[in-house]
Design a protein around this motif. Structure first.
Motif, PDB file in Angstrom:
ATOM      1  N   LYS A 296      -1.093 -15.692  12.943  1.00  0.00           N
ATOM      2  CA  LYS A 296      -2.268 -15.483  13.781  1.00  0.00           C
ATOM      3  C   LYS A 296      -1.895 -16.132  15.115  1.00  0.00           C
ATOM      4  N   ILE A 297      -2.101 -15.432  16.207  1.00  0.00           N
ATOM      5  CA  ILE A 297      -1.669 -15.973  17.499  1.00  0.00           C
ATOM      6  C   ILE A 297      -2.872 -16.353  18.363  1.00  0.00           C
ATOM      7  N   VAL A 298      -2.832 -17.594  18.845  1.00  0.00           N
ATOM      8  CA  VAL A 298      -3.812 -18.074  19.818  1.00  0.00           C
ATOM      9  C   VAL A 298      -3.078 -18.120  21.148  1.00  0.00           C
ATOM     10  N   GLN A 299      -3.687 -17.624  22.208  1.00  0.00           N
ATOM     11  CA  GLN A 299      -3.016 -17.741  23.508  1.00  0.00           C
ATOM     12  C   GLN A 299      -3.939 -18.387  24.526  1.00  0.00           C
ATOM     13  N   ILE A 300      -3.473 -19.503  25.082  1.00  0.00           N
ATOM     14  CA  ILE A 300      -4.231 -20.210  26.111  1.00  0.00           C
ATOM     15  C   ILE A 300      -3.544 -19.980  27.438  1.00  0.00           C
ATOM     16  N   ASP A 301      -4.243 -19.383  28.398  1.00  0.00           N
ATOM     17  CA  ASP A 301      -3.642 -19.167  29.712  1.00  0.00           C
ATOM     18  C   ASP A 301      -4.732 -19.010  30.759  1.00  0.00           C
ATOM     19  N   ILE A 302      -4.428 -19.475  31.974  1.00  0.00           N
ATOM     20  CA  ILE A 302      -5.423 -19.373  33.046  1.00  0.00           C
ATOM     21  C   ILE A 302      -5.475 -17.960  33.618  1.00  0.00           C
ATOM     22  N   ASP A 303      -4.416 -17.187  33.376  1.00  0.00           N
ATOM     23  CA  ASP A 303      -4.358 -15.842  33.953  1.00  0.00           C
ATOM     24  C   ASP A 303      -4.667 -14.800  32.875  1.00  0.00           C
ATOM     25  N   PRO A 304      -5.821 -14.144  32.981  1.00  0.00           N
ATOM     26  CA  PRO A 304      -6.173 -13.162  31.945  1.00  0.00           C
ATOM     27  C   PRO A 304      -5.141 -12.044  31.801  1.00  0.00           C
ATOM     28  N   THR A 305      -4.400 -11.730  32.869  1.00  0.00           N
ATOM     29  CA  THR A 305      -3.430 -10.632  32.751  1.00  0.00           C
ATOM     30  C   THR A 305      -2.250 -11.006  31.849  1.00  0.00           C
ATOM     31  N   SER A 306      -2.047 -12.316  31.624  1.00  0.00           N
ATOM     32  CA  SER A 306      -0.957 -12.718  30.731  1.00  0.00           C
ATOM     33  C   SER A 306      -1.316 -12.481  29.275  1.00  0.00           C
ATOM     34  N   ILE A 307      -2.603 -12.324  29.022  1.00  0.00           N
ATOM     35  CA  ILE A 307      -3.063 -12.195  27.643  1.00  0.00           C
ATOM     36  C   ILE A 307      -3.153 -10.718  27.271  1.00  0.00           C
ATOM     37  N   GLN A 308      -2.671 -10.377  26.091  1.00  0.00           N
ATOM     38  CA  GLN A 308      -2.625  -8.992  25.587  1.00  0.00           C
ATOM     39  C   GLN A 308      -1.742  -8.100  26.438  1.00  0.00           C
ATOM     40  N   LYS A 309      -0.791  -8.632  27.174  1.00  0.00           N
ATOM     41  CA  LYS A 309       0.069  -7.767  27.997  1.00  0.00           C
ATOM     42  C   LYS A 309       1.225  -7.237  27.157  1.00  0.00           C
ATOM     43  N   ASN A 310       1.961  -8.141  26.521  1.00  0.00           N
ATOM     44  CA  ASN A 310       3.119  -7.714  25.730  1.00  0.00           C
ATOM     45  C   ASN A 310       2.881  -7.842  24.236  1.00  0.00           C
ATOM     46  N   ILE A 311       2.025  -8.788  23.873  1.00  0.00           N
ATOM     47  CA  ILE A 311       1.811  -9.105  22.460  1.00  0.00           C
ATOM     48  C   ILE A 311       0.307  -9.124  22.206  1.00  0.00           C
ATOM     49  N   GLN A 312      -0.107  -8.501  21.101  1.00  0.00           N
ATOM     50  CA  GLN A 312      -1.524  -8.553  20.719  1.00  0.00           C
ATOM     51  C   GLN A 312      -1.818  -9.942  20.158  1.00  0.00           C
ATOM     52  N   VAL A 313      -2.795 -10.628  20.735  1.00  0.00           N
ATOM     53  CA  VAL A 313      -3.119 -11.950  20.204  1.00  0.00           C
ATOM     54  C   VAL A 313      -4.480 -11.910  19.508  1.00  0.00           C
ATOM     55  N   HIS A 314      -4.680 -12.857  18.585  1.00  0.00           N
ATOM     56  CA  HIS A 314      -5.916 -12.842  17.801  1.00  0.00           C
ATOM     57  C   HIS A 314      -7.025 -13.607  18.486  1.00  0.00           C
ATOM     58  N   VAL A 315      -6.690 -14.747  19.101  1.00  0.00           N
ATOM     59  CA  VAL A 315      -7.715 -15.522  19.801  1.00  0.00           C
ATOM     60  C   VAL A 315      -7.250 -15.827  21.228  1.00  0.00           C
ATOM     61  N   PRO A 316      -7.758 -15.061  22.195  1.00  0.00           N
ATOM     62  CA  PRO A 316      -7.432 -15.358  23.590  1.00  0.00           C
ATOM     63  C   PRO A 316      -8.310 -16.488  24.113  1.00  0.00           C
ATOM     64  N   VAL A 317      -7.717 -17.421  24.849  1.00  0.00           N
ATOM     65  CA  VAL A 317      -8.494 -18.490  25.472  1.00  0.00           C
ATOM     66  C   VAL A 317      -8.121 -18.509  26.954  1.00  0.00           C
ATOM     67  N   VAL A 318      -9.058 -18.105  27.813  1.00  0.00           N
ATOM     68  CA  VAL A 318      -8.768 -18.119  29.242  1.00  0.00           C
ATOM     69  C   VAL A 318      -9.198 -19.457  29.812  1.00  0.00           C
ATOM     70  N   GLY A 319      -8.236 -20.216  30.316  1.00  0.00           N
ATOM     71  CA  GLY A 319      -8.567 -21.510  30.887  1.00  0.00           C
ATOM     72  C   GLY A 319      -7.312 -22.257  31.306  1.00  0.00           C
ATOM     73  N   ASP A 320      -7.522 -23.334  32.047  1.00  0.00           N
ATOM     74  CA  ASP A 320      -6.426 -24.198  32.465  1.00  0.00           C
ATOM     75  C   ASP A 320      -5.814 -24.863  31.223  1.00  0.00           C
ATOM     76  N   CYS A 321      -4.494 -24.942  31.159  1.00  0.00           N
ATOM     77  CA  CYS A 321      -3.839 -25.501  29.965  1.00  0.00           C
ATOM     78  C   CYS A 321      -4.286 -26.938  29.705  1.00  0.00           C
ATOM     79  N   LYS A 322      -4.311 -27.736  30.764  1.00  0.00           N
ATOM     80  CA  LYS A 322      -4.631 -29.147  30.590  1.00  0.00           C
ATOM     81  C   LYS A 322      -6.072 -29.320  30.084  1.00  0.00           C
TER      82      LYS A 322
END
Lengths: 562, 164
Positions: A296-322
């Motif tokens: 199951k993939i969780v992806q945390i990134d501030i840039d929404p375009t990085s999410i679901q671009k190359n890999i389907q993720v199960h839980v996207p989290v848009v936000g600053d990493c820190k």
């Protein structure tokens, strides 16, 4: 209210933005800016090529966490910055590039040294501007810095026509930037994080996969807390090196095309992947269909375009990493996470076992092995040097055999893979961190792409060290020819290479050479203690390859090991 | 599954903005079927109505990438929602004496207007959604269409009727 010229406003605004150093190269249409510059206390580093200015500003930003600035003239001065800008864009590095432009009246007339640099750099900047009226200048500069450093950082270019830098206007400090079309999301959605907490609780084979976003947001402490508290092993991309201590027992090494066996196997077997500040580049994923197939993939990134671009993720989290990791850690603190599951312990044991059975190794012979040079460098610098790299084998060996512990310690062109990056980057990093040892790990190919910056290093007494792994080849391309093109070494053998020791001396630097393994340590020691810029030429095994290697398009569990 | 989408994009009304969007589409290999740009009621804001194609993953990327452009204020995908859609077409059709009555009848059925007449042609103005435009083009094709100029589609949400 006092009236200032465009040039004066530019320099004043740079100071307001906290800039103390500019990397640049003068020319016709920026003469007025340079004339004013001579009357300020801003430090200007005169490079030898505009590409060098951008790479130096880029590395200055990577090492210091501040925005790097460079200033060049119109036309060829501007076009020479393009490779540097694209490099910064691919690696999300905050820089502001100021290019001179012909006077507004001449724009579009094919004037001398005119080029549409705003048009040319539109696809490789985060944003860019042509300032047509001096009244807009202060606000534009403030906006440019805001855009460069906020959200997912990136390069911003400001094109400044000569007449704008001459004309006067009354100067007032602009208000804080408010852009209705640009509001990055820093604080993530709580509900998404709750899901992540639950997934960590249930996971038997969890893995953290960290990237450049952790470095950019300086989220290394939060990342370490998450990993250590929950006993989750960590792998990272090339850009993420230094985001988690390379000396920690939970560290797996880099993943991907030249990742460690245990990192790539962990990805291929984990049941939970927490991806933080990564964009799933093809050099990392290999064949995407078989990347982390059980996770199951969780992806945390501030840039929404990085999410679901190359890999389907199960839980996207848009936000600053820190901020996201900080909140996640807090939530975990308030939750009963239960005892460490036996399956989780087995997972850690399995990874340890991979480390023992398939370690990162090379054969020592009576010829210098490039890996050995870097191992020795790591040892002699106590792992504390700032390492910049060129691109190719030198870069991969640096990533594999130097173990990084701090963000901003490993400075490399990851996304664009720009040869010639390392030396100007070392110059920029040394300016940002004058008390640190800065080493450019280079190959004999890429060092020649921006070798002119040795003169910059010498002029400003910047004691950068260049370690050339000299194999007489464009090594990485040759490696592909060796493995996948029946050893047809088409145009990868250098028939002539300059004598790097003499070259160093010609530049006023120190040149050293080692041709046998027993000379390596002596040369490194001598180079490191030297107070001047040094080129160390290591004549290494010509046909050494970087292993492990995942052939392009294969799943990352299918590695060539030797 | 590849599907047609109508995107309504609000942008800063500044030079270079259209080029940023067009460049994004060409650079990333996305498809533009039609594109229509003009000022809105707010002079500093323009609306771009774009018809594009792609599967759901590509469309998600297109929307995010467009949104990421600094000058883009808002992106809305009108597809799968209630919306009105219009396109204006000028078409010049061969109109010999024996066909003139028939062409006029068709034009009338589609509520078009003849805006220019010659010995052997009509220029007709038609407004409608994609289906209507396709239908009249099919009907007039046998007479010989000499030229077509289309504005591309513009579209807007329907207000929620239960609220009003």
């Amino acid at each position: 209210m006092s009236k200032l010229t465009g040039a004066q406003i530019l320099l004043r605004m740079l100071k307001e933005e906290g800039v103390d150093t500019i990397f640049g190269y003068p020319g016709g249409v920026v003469l007025d800016i340079y004339d004013e510059l001579a009357r300020t206390d801003l430090k200007h580093i005169l490079v030898r090529h505009e590409q060098g200015a951008v790479h130096a500003a880029d590395a200055y930003a990577r090492a210091s966490g501040k925005v790097g600035v460079c200033l060049v003239t119109s036309g060829p001065g501007a076009t020479n910055t393009v490779t540097g800008i694209a490099t910064a864009n691919m690696d999300s590095i905050p820089i502001v590039v100021i290019t001179g432009q012909v006077p507004t009246k001449l724009i579009g007339n094919d004037a001398f040294q005119e080029v549409d640099i705003v048009g040319i750099t539109r696809p490789c900047t985060k944003h860019n501007y042509l300032v047509k009226d001096v009244k807009d200048l202060a606000k534009t500069i403030k906006e440019a810095f805001h855009i460069a450093r906020s959200g997912r950082p990136g390069p911003v270019l400001i094109d400044l026509p000569k007449d704008v830098s001459i004309s006067k206007t009354s100067f007032k400090l602009p208000d804080d930037v408010q852009l209705r079309s640009y509001n990055p999301t820093y604080v993530p959605n709580r509900k998404q994080l709750l899901k992540v907490v639950d997934m960590i609780k249930k996971a038997k084979k969890p893995l953290i996969f960290s990237g450049g976003g952790v470095i950019l947001s300086r989220a290394h402490k939060e990342l370490a807390e998450l990993a250590k508290k929950n006993k989750i092993p960590v792998t990272s991309t090339l850009m993420g090196l230094g985001g988690f201590s390379g000396m920690d027992p939970l560290w797996l090494g880099m993943l991907g095309m030249h990742g460690t066996y245990r990192a790539n196997m962990s990805v291929s077997e984990c049941d939970l992947m927490i991806a933080v500040g990564v964009r799933f580049d093809d050099r990392v994923t290999g064949k995407t269909d078989e990347f982390a197939p059980y996770a199951k993939i969780v992806q945390i990134d501030i840039d929404p375009t990085s999410i679901q671009k190359n890999i389907q993720v199960h839980v996207p989290v848009v936000g600053d990493c820190k901020i996201s990791l900080e909140l996640l850690n807090q939530m975990i603190d308030h939750e009963d996470m239960g005892e460490l599951k036996p399956e989780h312990q087995q997972w850690l044991d399995r990874i340890d076992n991979w480390k023992k059975t398939t370690p990162q190794v090379y054969d020592q012979t009576d010829v210098i092995k490039p890996q050995y040079v870097i191992e020795k460098l790591f040892e002699l610098t106590k792992g504390e040097a700032i390492i910049t790299t060129e691109v190719g084998q030198n870069q991969m060996w640096a990533a594999q055999y130097y173990h990084f512990t701090q963000p901003g310690q490993f400075i490399s062109s990851g996304g664009l893979g720009t040869m010639g990056f390392g030396l100007p980057a070392a110059v920029g990093a040394q300016v940002a961190a004058p008390d640190k040892l800065v080493v450019d790990i280079a190959g004999d190919g890429s060092i020649q792409m921006n070798i002119q910056e040795m003169a910059t290093a010498v002029q400003y007494n910047l004691p950068v060290k260049v370690v050339i792994l000299n194999n007489g080849f464009l090594g990485m391309v040759r490696q592909w020819q060796q493995l996948f093109y029946d050893k047809c070494y088409s145009s990868t053998k250098f028939q002539h290479t300059p004598d790097f020791v003499k070259l160093a001396e010609a530049y006023g630097a120190v040149g050293l050479r080692a041709t046998k393994p027993e000379e390596v340590e002596k040369v490194l020691k001598e180079g490191i203690v030297c107070k001047k810029a040094v080129i160390m030429d290591f004549v290494v095994e010509p046909e050494e390859c970087v292993y492990p290697m995942v052939p392009a398009g294969a799943p990352i569990s299918k590695m060539l090991l030797v | 599954m590849t599907k047609k989408h109508i995107l309504s994009i609000l942008v800063d009304n500044e030079p270079g903005v259209l080029s940023r969007i067009a460049g994004l589409f060409s650079g990333r290999g996305y498809n533009i079927d039609s594109l229509c740009v003009a000022e809105t009621a707010e002079p500093f804001v323009s609306r771009i109505t774009m018809v594009t194609k792609g599967d759901s993953m590509i469309l998600e990327q297109i929307k995010k990438q467009v949104n990421k452009i600094i000058n883009v204020i808002k992106v809305t995908d009108l597809t799968d929602q209630e919306f009105v859609e219009r396109e204006l077409v000028l078409l010049k059709v061969n109109a010999k004496a024996e066909h003139r009555a028939e062409i006029l009848r068709i034009t009338d059925i589609f509520r078009g207007q003849v805006v220019d007449v010659g010995q052997e042609h009509f220029t007709i103005n038609i407004i409608g959604d994609t289906d209507k435009i396709t239908a009249i083009l099919t009907l007039l094709k046998p007479f010989g269409i000499r030229e077509i100029a289309r504005t591309g589609c513009i579209a807007m949400f329907r207000e929620n009727k239960s609220k009003s």
